[in-house]
Design an enzyme around this catalytic site. Structure first.
Site, PDB file in Angstrom:
ATOM      1  N   HIS A 509       0.879  -1.163  -0.130  1.00  0.00           N
ATOM      2  CA  HIS A 509       0.582  -0.086  -0.228  1.00  0.00           C
ATOM      3  C   HIS A 509       1.287   1.315   0.398  1.00  0.00           C
ATOM      4  CE1 HIS A 509      -3.474   2.741   1.374  1.00  0.00           C
ATOM      5  NE2 HIS A 509      -2.911   3.171   1.477  1.00  0.00           N
ATOM      6  N   GLU A 510       1.909   1.511   0.971  1.00  0.00           N
ATOM      7  CA  GLU A 510       2.644   3.016   0.968  1.00  0.00           C
ATOM      8  C   GLU A 510       3.116   2.360  -0.387  1.00  0.00           C
ATOM      9  OE1 GLU A 510       1.588   4.872   3.037  1.00  0.00           O
ATOM     10  OE2 GLU A 510       0.775   3.236   4.515  1.00  0.00           O
ATOM     11  N   GLU A 539      -5.425   7.517  -2.545  1.00  0.00           N
ATOM     12  CA  GLU A 539      -5.319   6.326  -2.315  1.00  0.00           C
ATOM     13  C   GLU A 539      -5.750   5.565  -3.662  1.00  0.00           C
ATOM     14  OE1 GLU A 539      -3.713   4.842   0.361  1.00  0.00           O
ATOM     15  OE2 GLU A 539      -4.819   7.191   1.179  1.00  0.00           O
ATOM     16  N   HIS A 642      -5.821  10.405  12.399  1.00  0.00           N
ATOM     17  CA  HIS A 642      -5.785  10.785  10.760  1.00  0.00           C
ATOM     18  C   HIS A 642      -6.465  11.888   9.930  1.00  0.00           C
ATOM     19  CE1 HIS A 642      -5.144   6.462  10.154  1.00  0.00           C
ATOM     20  NE2 HIS A 642      -5.782   6.513   8.932  1.00  0.00           N
ATOM     21  N   ILE A 643      -7.808  12.338  11.058  1.00  0.00           N
ATOM     22  CA  ILE A 643      -8.606  13.200  11.322  1.00  0.00           C
ATOM     23  C   ILE A 643      -7.788  14.542  12.072  1.00  0.00           C
ATOM     24  CG2 ILE A 643     -10.618  12.723  10.614  1.00  0.00           C
ATOM     25  CD1 ILE A 643     -11.827  12.874  12.688  1.00  0.00           C
ATOM     26  N   PHE A 644      -7.473  14.415  12.787  1.00  0.00           N
ATOM     27  CA  PHE A 644      -6.867  15.898  14.135  1.00  0.00           C
ATOM     28  C   PHE A 644      -5.796  16.003  14.281  1.00  0.00           C
ATOM     29  CE2 PHE A 644     -10.682  14.197  16.101  1.00  0.00           C
ATOM     30  CZ  PHE A 644     -11.464  15.097  15.771  1.00  0.00           C
ATOM     31  N   TYR A 648      -6.784  13.838   6.709  1.00  0.00           N
ATOM     32  CA  TYR A 648      -7.508  13.378   6.571  1.00  0.00           C
ATOM     33  C   TYR A 648      -9.341  14.184   7.038  1.00  0.00           C
ATOM     34  CZ  TYR A 648      -6.001   9.327   3.956  1.00  0.00           C
ATOM     35  OH  TYR A 648      -4.519   9.158   3.020  1.00  0.00           O
TER      36      TYR A 648
END
Length: 724
Positions: A509-510, A539, A642-644, A648
């Site tokens: 993936h990476e 992605e 991810h979001i904080f 994302y």
């Protein structure tokens, strides 16, 4: 995952609180690297060099912006790309690279000294890049270039860069004035500080938790290879005589420890203890993220409204592919409707299996991974501990590089002595063209192992430098260099790092992210590789690469028992493929839950007036998307980096949005024939020349349709999960 995919320019920045006289900058290794446009000198780098180098770069960029603005005001020459966009790319690069090094080291070699420098300087970097983004003179130049006769002569990349620059300046508050502008800039500064604090709290909370076990009976069920790691960790913590057989063993919350304990330990009380600790991580003092989350949500909403949006979600989608919040919600709901009934049946099957095998207590959250692994092993006769010996990291890398060569016509070679590294475990590689011109076209660092004391958890790709014709040396194009970061189990004793199948997928993936960064052919940094790609498309290459882990030919090349070099046996491979859809609906619901929660918090939740807490929202969304409800005290949001802390926010849905594209893209390879080397290479070159090469120079849907020959279809995604 992308750690904000290297977009260091406007993500987070630094303040000079004490203006100190510069001294001996010429000997500063960071400055030397910037001046020579070379890779960071990690081994020579001293922490005390960081602040002077950053202060110099901030001061220089400030002067350069003033000079550029003066020239634009005076209009001493006709505006052209060469005298507007080129100087901006050149002048912003030194600070972007320096700050990128600081952010990188903070995530892989965290220290109190580095944190102090980052905290001291962060707001000044925010200020200088905000000043850049809000420059009326530069913004006006962007608009004049777009409206000029020269526009028709620009290539796709130039047009996209200009349009993105205009949009970025607008979203950075260029149109604000007076008190609104002042408040907006305060929000930018504070938001950057909160991101860093959130990330540090998660790291510190993970690092601070440990459990020393001395009773062998308490460790029943845990595989010997994991016991070796736990004993190795205990020895490093001062228990010099620790052994896998007799202990003591040090348990922690980093994934190479936590997951095996939850999956294999027959000690239910031990599983519960670690599960509860992880579920409440970073939610209590001294590493408490609750107030940080509340303030972050409040500031994001205020910032969005200053720019004319109703919510932060609307602001976020202004630069993404998804047309509206409603369309994202629709995707979440439609996939939920397909998954939820199947997931209910999956959980019921798991409960019955647990009862059948002797569990008398009701199934709890800390039982799910344990019985899921047991049932998987029975249904498919599959066990991670049986699989791991076939995936030593060196063999996996050899096979991954061979696949990359066959697909995309490049060669990857070890070049460890050609770059300085931040840790002895880090590797360095060159990517060369194949054929008579075997020049180096890209490079990358690989940092594979978990180091919970100093390294963030998870896995990501980040940018060291991007491709740029302007920023090369001696007339050559600057080649892209990537950081590839994983957190798998390190070597234990005389054994190499043995990878679970999930860790193999994560590496692929990476590496997919890295390929898009490294194989770009765009020569403008702002649209090269992952730069300029809409976030909900980024992605695609990463999820695409994961699919090769389920191809027999690929498995043959990436597997080899660490003792015998025997490839993964056919029966084990068939079981892995059969198990791919095992609990698939539950897994998809988990991702949909995260995405729906993220979108709700940034669109429908009002942090100022709502009577519900963030955790009540978390549980309300889980009630709709999760079949087994979280613990009442579950505070997952406090470690939702991810979001904080990442990129994302109001964008976690991107994983599913892009997965539609990635599954459909892989379908073209299946249609060509995965075992037909000639067709595979032809299709691989087509993928390289579109998805990997074009970067942000064209809209992602145009790029996809150029590769696929048609619009995207959701059928391949549903087929992969068995939901058709």
């Amino acid at each position: 995952m992308l750690r904000a995919v290297g977009r260091v320019g406007t993500r987070a920045f630094v303040r000079v609180r004490n203006a100190r006289r510069m001294s001996n900058l010429a000997s500063n290794s960071l400055v030397q690297a910037v001046q020579k446009r070379s890779l960071p000198m990690f081994q020579k780098l001293r922490v005390e060099e960081v602040a002077p180098a950053l202060r110099d770069a901030i001061s220089t960029l400030d002067k350069d912006i003033g000079s550029i603005e003066g020239d634009l005001k005076a209009k001493t020459q006709d505006l052209r790309w060469e005298n507007v966009m080129n100087p901006l790319e050149i002048k912003s690069d030194p600070l972007q690279r320096l700050w990128g090094v600081v952010g990188h080291l903070l995530s892989v070699k965290n220290s109190s000294e580095l944190r102090e420098i980052h905290s001291e300087l962060q707001s000044d970097v925010v200020k200088i890049f905000t000043k850049f983004a809000q420059s009326p003179e530069i913004f006006q130049a962007y608009k004049e270039l777009k409206n000029s006769a020269e526009w028709n002569n620009y290539n796709d990349a130039q047009k996209r860069i200009l349009e993105a620059a205009i949009r970025g300046a607008t979203l950075s508050g260029v149109g604000l004035t007076g008190a609104e502008k002042e408040r907006f800039n305060e929000l930018q500064l504070r938001s950057a500080e909160l991101k860093t604090k959130f990330s540090n709290n998660v790291l510190d909370a993970t690092k601070s938790y440990s459990l020393i076990v001395t009773d062998k009976d308490e460790m029943n069920g845990i595989p010997h290879s994991v016991l070796q790691l736990l004993a190795q960790n205990a020895a490093a913590d001062g228990h010099e005589n620790a052994t896998a057989e007799e202990g003591p063993w040090k348990l922690s919350l980093d994934m190479p420890v936590l997951l095996p304990v939850l999956k294999y330990s027959t000690n239910r009380a031990l599983r519960e203890k670690l599960y509860r600790a992880n579920a409440t991580k970073a939610s209590t003092e001294p590493y408490n993220n609750v107030d940080i989350i509340n303030e972050t949500l409040k500031l994001r909403k205020e910032r969005a409204q200053l720019l004319g949006f109703n919510t932060y979600a609307e602001l976020s989608l202004a630069s993404k592919m998804a047309p509206s919040v409603a369309e994202v919600d629709k995707m979440h709901s439609e996939l939920r409707e397909k998954c939820h009934p199947i997931a209910v049946a999956e959980l019921e099957q798991l409960k019955n299996y647990a009862v059948k095998n002797g569990q008398t207590e009701p199934l709890a959250q800390w039982d799910v991974a344990f019985w899921t692994e047991k049932m998987r092993a029975e249904l498919y006769d599959l066990d991670d501990e049986i699989i791991k010996p076939y995936f030593p990291l060196p063999k996996v890398l050899d096979g991954l590089f061979d696949l990359t060569s066959r697909l995309f016509g490049v060669t990857i070679e070890a070049a460890d002595n050609q770059a300085e590294k931040w840790h002895d475990d880090v590797r360095f590689f060159n990517i060369r063209k194949t054929g008579s011109d075997n020049s180096i076209i890209a490079q990358f660092f690989l940092d594979p192992y978990a180091r919970p004391a100093e390294k963030n958890g998870g896995a990501w790709m980040n940018t060291c430098v991007g491709r740029s014709k302007l920023l090369g040396v001696n007339g050559a194009v600057r080649i892209p260099v990537a950081y590839l970061i994983c957190n798998q189990s390190p070597p234990v004793g005389d054994k190499p790092s043995l990878m679970t199948f999930r860790e193999v997928e994560t590496l692929f993936h990476e590496f997919g992210h890295g390929l898009q960064h490294m194989l770009t052919t765009v020569e403008y940094d702002a649209a090269a590789g992952i730069n300029g790609v809409e976030w909900d498309a980024v992605e695609l290459p990463s999820q695409f690469m994961e699919n090769f882990c389920y191809h027999r030919g690929t498995i043959n090349s990436i597997s080899g028992h660490y003792e015998t070099n025997e490839p993964l046996p056919e029966k084990l491979f068939e079981k892995i493929c059969d198990a791919r859809k095992y609990m698939a609906a539950s897994g998809m619901l988990r991702q949909l839950n995260f995405g729906a929660l993220d979108m709700y918090l940034h669109d429908k939740y009002d942090p100022t007036t709502s009577k519900e807490s963030i955790f009540e929202i978390q549980h309300k969304i889980a009630h709709r998307y999760a079949v087994m409800q979280p613990l009442p005290e579950d505070r997952f949001l406090c470690s939702f980096s991810h979001i904080f802390a990442g990129g994302y926010a109001a964008g976690y849905y991107s994983y599913k949005w892009a997965e539609v594209l990635s599954c459909d893209a892989f379908g073209k390879f299946e249609e060509a024939g995965l075992d037909d080397n000639e067709s595979l290479a032809k299709t691989g070159r087509e993928f390289r020349d579109t998805v990997l090469a074009l970067g942000g120079s064209r809209h992602p849907l145009q790029v996809f349709e150029q590769f696929r020959g048609r619009k995207q279809s959701i059928d391949a995604l549903l087929k992969q999960y068995g939901l058709q």
